[in-house]
Design an enzyme around this catalytic site. Structure first.
Site, PDB file in Angstrom:
ATOM      1  N   SER A 218       0.855  -1.185   0.000  1.00 13.65           N
ATOM      2  CA  SER A 218       0.000   0.000   0.000  1.00 13.65           C
ATOM      3  C   SER A 218       0.890   1.234   0.000  1.00 13.65           C
ATOM      4  O   SER A 218       2.003   1.204  -0.510  1.00 13.65           O
ATOM      5  CB  SER A 218      -0.917  -0.029   1.228  1.00 13.65           C
ATOM      6  N   ARG A 383      -6.408   3.525  -1.908  1.00  8.09           N
ATOM      7  CA  ARG A 383      -7.633   3.356  -1.120  1.00  8.09           C
ATOM      8  C   ARG A 383      -8.618   2.397  -1.785  1.00  8.09           C
ATOM      9  O   ARG A 383      -9.495   1.854  -1.120  1.00  8.09           O
ATOM     10  CB  ARG A 383      -8.327   4.707  -0.924  1.00  8.09           C
ATOM     11  N   VAL A 505      -8.116   4.008   9.531  1.00 10.10           N
ATOM     12  CA  VAL A 505      -6.858   4.310   8.837  1.00 10.10           C
ATOM     13  C   VAL A 505      -7.067   4.652   7.364  1.00 10.10           C
ATOM     14  O   VAL A 505      -8.135   4.454   6.802  1.00 10.10           O
ATOM     15  CB  VAL A 505      -5.858   3.147   8.979  1.00 10.10           C
ATOM     16  N   GLU A 506      -6.001   5.160   6.729  1.00  6.38           N
ATOM     17  CA  GLU A 506      -6.003   5.644   5.337  1.00  6.38           C
ATOM     18  C   GLU A 506      -7.127   6.650   5.098  1.00  6.38           C
ATOM     19  O   GLU A 506      -7.817   6.618   4.088  1.00  6.38           O
ATOM     20  CB  GLU A 506      -6.082   4.477   4.338  1.00  6.38           C
ATOM     21  N   GLY A 507      -7.294   7.542   6.042  1.00  2.00           N
ATOM     22  CA  GLY A 507      -8.359   8.535   5.982  1.00  2.00           C
ATOM     23  C   GLY A 507      -9.524   8.071   6.825  1.00  2.00           C
ATOM     24  O   GLY A 507     -10.285   7.192   6.411  1.00  2.00           O
TER      25      GLY A 507
END
Length: 814
Positions: A218, A383, A505-507
């Site tokens: 990622s 994402r 996570v990731e936003g």
């Protein structure tokens, strides 16, 4: 000429006048619905004032307006420049920071722009290529991925809170950590779809193991090096990352910089070393960094300063990304956080006066200060892969386990899946799982075409993780005590515990919904809004004129389309698509798109720059845009699966659910949108109109029960929804117990019906199961062979629904 037109108007009276009115109204609707150019509107206006016998001065005024509006240089000079000045003075358009601008411009738009237009091109949307595995990728799935799943004991990993050495060695040796690294650098060079498939399959076996594979593939060193690294950096680092010799992490989040990652305080200062070479002195304090404690390469985001102007530019160069060997003096690693007990390395890391060459900057010195852009572009794609795949894998495992449990576990002489309360949750598990995978696959189509659609991947990340959480909740409701009793027999407890991790996570999902999907999407996907902002900032009157009047035409067209399609429930869309049972959904999407587009423009017009902080409003707009996109994804999946009529009940369930949610979102907008002087109109008239012309309603009870029974009884539907989960073949595995129990149940189901009928007819009485089976044989209800089958089924059934228990010593050890 004016006198001639005036004389012509004098003949209009009586029926002729009403004909003129009807013609004008019809022309008004046709021009507005089709987004006619300004000169046609001018002609219609001229015809109207002449036809209704207007005075000469009014006819002349209309002619002048028509000329000004049609001749663009005149319009720009006489009208658009004045509007620009007014908007600038009022500060009407939103102020965009440099970090926001970078986020907006990172990546690209895709099919969400069609939906934002109010006039979606379904032919284009449905012709997108569906992802497929190559022979090499399929072989990896059949061999390495299945082998890894066989090696995993998820309960043992949770009990010991560590990944077994054999599993970790296999992952690294077989290049699971190098899926996104090109083959030329020793990686697997997989497509986004293959990458997603690996994550999905492993997630159906163990979430903890999945995370160790997800993170290196990622956002992090490999991804950043792929796109921005120098040739030397790629040759040096990518092969070692691909074969697992180096373990990466990426340090972005800080105590004071989470969702607002642009506010990071980690700092690098340029200075000259003793040998005259330019160096960086780095200090940082990061947290929640996955794999940090076991990493050998630390990817770092920091703000770079050049106080001596060694590079000849600004002092504050901006956010920069670099890769630092973990062995470098001053790098502090080793501690761990405990993320809800999920056994993976999530860690803090600090750097104290870490000195390293500027060559450590990803891409070299030329990329100093470009880190934020790099991160946003990579996240725009990433994402859409990891968390959607993980969510689908979890859902497939849960759906398979829960549907088996609902069939095998009995109460009051019936499978619990036959009770309506249980069926409500079971239908949602099934329907949401279908939605999840459709969303994943359609988004992967974009990624495998090389696009990086930031809004689409934000939709995918947000709704995948939220749906997975809902599926988990409904699964736990069905499993009851078996769901909350942890142990090797519990297949859903760990993913339920871990659900908030993916949400965060990731936003974080709250931010993703309110800011990324619509807050940024309103500028990114809208056909004119961002062009207006840029033209206003640049003082470019010509560009502003083009964007502003294009926007006005866009508003007029969608206002007409919204009303017409609302009245006709989408039947008058000229872009009808689909056939048979799904045609209605294309019409509804066209209707929703037009209504969404006009309401979005009303919100932007009434709130201006304040819109981005009205998160309750933007969240509802985000939901509608998301639901439209997901509806298209579902229709695409249905077509790609062969448009089988057997799948229609699931499709109808999914579309009804999304329609009802869209309706709720619209109603919330009508109730709460502040429109100066007109809020009452939206709360009363428009809200009432919406109630009379519903986009969708809740799924009916009868359809819920139909879906639940399909999942229980139709082998093909169960495989469609859950067949992608790893299916163990070793005895003693809980999923194998459940699958075996389901297979055996299908063989004895007819015999079970004989027992129930015999009880109803009072040929046998209710007793413990084994005694009742013996009584059924004695009463001639079943044969000896059938008795043997039922006794075997009873043993298998009871074993399948057992839960784990531990001695006091075993409990404390785990």
């Amino acid at each position: 000429m004016l006198e001639h037109l005036q004389n012509f108007s004098g003949c209009l009276n009586g029926e002729c006048l009403w004909t003129c009115i009807a013609a004008f109204v019809l022309g008004f609707v046709i021009l507005g619905y089709n987004g006619a150019p300004f000169f046609l509107w001018a002609l219609l206006g001229l015809a109207a004032v002449v036809g209704f016998g207007a005075p000469t001065w009014l006819v002349a005024a209309v002619l002048v307006i028509g000329v000004i509006g049609t001749v663009k240089p005149l319009r720009t000079a006489l009208v658009s420049k004045g509007i620009m000045v007014l908007l600038a003075k009022l500060k009407f358009l939103p102020a965009i920071s440099e970090t926001e601008r970078t986020a907006i411009e990172a990546g690209s738009t895709w099919m969400e722009a069609e939906l934002f237009s109010g006039r979606p091109n379904f032919a284009k949307m449905m012709s997108q290529p569906y992802p497929k595995l190559t022979a090499e990728e399929q072989a990896f799935m059949d061999n390495q991925v299945n082998k890894l799943c066989q090696m995993i004991d998820d309960w043992e990993i949770w009990k010991t809170r560590r990944l077994p050495d054999a599993v970790w060695t296999f992952i690294r040796r077989e290049k699971f950590l190098g899926m996104i690294i090109p083959k030329e650098y020793g990686g697997l060079g997989f497509s986004a779809y293959a990458h997603s498939e690996v994550i999905r399959k492993v997630a159906s076996r163990s979430l903890a193991v999945t995370i160790y594979i997800m993170v290196p593939n990622s956002l992090g060193p490999a991804e950043l090096l792929n796109h921005y690294g120098t040739d030397e950096q790629k040759k040096t680092m990518l092969p070692r990352l691909a074969n697992g010799e180096d373990i990466p992490c990426f340090a972005l989040t800080e105590p004071t910089a989470g969702s607002d990652a642009g506010s990071i305080t980690a700092e690098g200062v340029l200075f000259k070393g003793a040998d005259g070479k330019i160096m960086m002195r780095l200090n940082w304090n990061k947290r929640w960094i996955t794999l940090a404690a076991i990493s050998t390469l630390v990817g770092l985001a920091f703000r770079l300063r050049d106080p001596e102007k060694l590079l000849g530019g600004e002092v504050d160069l901006g956010i920069t990304c670099a890769i630092i060997p973990a062995s470098t003096k001053g790098v502090i690693l080793g501690e761990r956080h405990d993320p809800l007990g999920v056994p993976f390395h999530n860690c803090p890391t600090q750097g104290k006066d870490v000195e390293i060459s500027v060559d450590a900057i990803i891409g070299g010195v030329k990329n100093a200060g470009k880190g934020w852009k790099m991160l946003m572009e990579c996240l725009a794609a990433g994402r859409g892969i990891s968390f959607p795949a993980q969510s689908v894998g979890n859902a497939q495992l849960l759906g398979r386990a829960v549907s088996a449990h609902a069939l095998v576990r009995q109460q009051f002489g019936l499978s619990i899946g036959r009770f309506e309360g249980v069926q409500d949750s079971l239908a949602k598990v099934a329907g949401y799982s279908y939605i999840l995978d459709a969303l994943r696959l359609y988004t992967l189509s974009a990624l495998d075409q090389g696009t990086k659609p930031a809004v689409v991947t934000a939709i995918s990340k947000y709704h995948s993780t939220e749906l997975a959480r809902q599926i988990s909740i409904h699964g736990m409701d069905i499993m009851g005590g078996a769901g909350i009793s942890l142990g090797p027999r519990n297949l859903i407890g760990h993913s339920h515990i871990a659900a908030p991790v993916a949400i965060t996570v990731e936003g974080a999902n709250i931010l993703t919904r309110t800011l990324m999907i619509f807050g940024q999407g309103a500028l990114r996907a809208h056909p004119y809004a961002y062009s207006e902002v840029k033209a206003l900032e640049a003082g470019d009157a010509t560009a502003f004129d083009r964007a502003f009047w294009g926007h006005i035409g866009h508003v007029v067209r969608n206002a007409h389309r919204s009303v017409v399609l609302s009245i006709t429930h989408g039947w008058l869309t000229p872009y009808a698509f689909g056939k048979g049972s799904t045609a209605i959904y294309y019409r509804r999407i066209a209707w929703v798109s037009a209504s969404f587009a006009i309401m979005a423009d009303i919100a932007m017009g009434s709130l201006g720059g304040m819109l981005k902080i009205k998160e309750s409003i933007t969240g509802r707009f985000a939901d509608i845009l998301s639901y439209m996109y997901i509806c298209v994804a579902i229709l695409k999946r249905y077509e790609e699966d062969g448009a089988k009529k057997e799948d229609l009940p699931i499709v109808h369930f999914a579309m009804a659910h999304l329609g009802a949610e869209s309706q709720r979102a619209f109603d919330g907008i009508f109730e709460n949108l502040p429109v100066p002087g007109l809020s009452w109109f939206f709360r009363t008239v428009i809200r009432s109109w919406s109630g009379l012309h519903l986009i969708g309603g809740d799924v009916s009870d009868s359809h819920v029960h139909k879906i639940a029974n399909l999942v229980l009884d139709d082998v093909r539907i169960r495989e469609l929804l859950t067949g992608g989960a790893f299916k163990p073949t070793k005895d003693g595995e809980q999923m194998k117990r459940l699958d075996d129990a389901v297979d055996l149940f299908r063989k004895v189901e007819g015999i079970e019906k004989k027992l129930r009928r015999a009880r109803k007819e009072k040929k046998i009485s209710k007793k413990p199961r084994m005694q009742m089976i013996a009584d059924a044989l004695a009463a001639g209800v079943i044969t000896a062979e059938e008795k043997s089958q039922l006794e075997k089924w009873e043993v298998v059934r009871i074993d399948a629904i057992q839960v784990d228990s531990f001695t006091e010593a075993e409990y404390h050890r785990s």
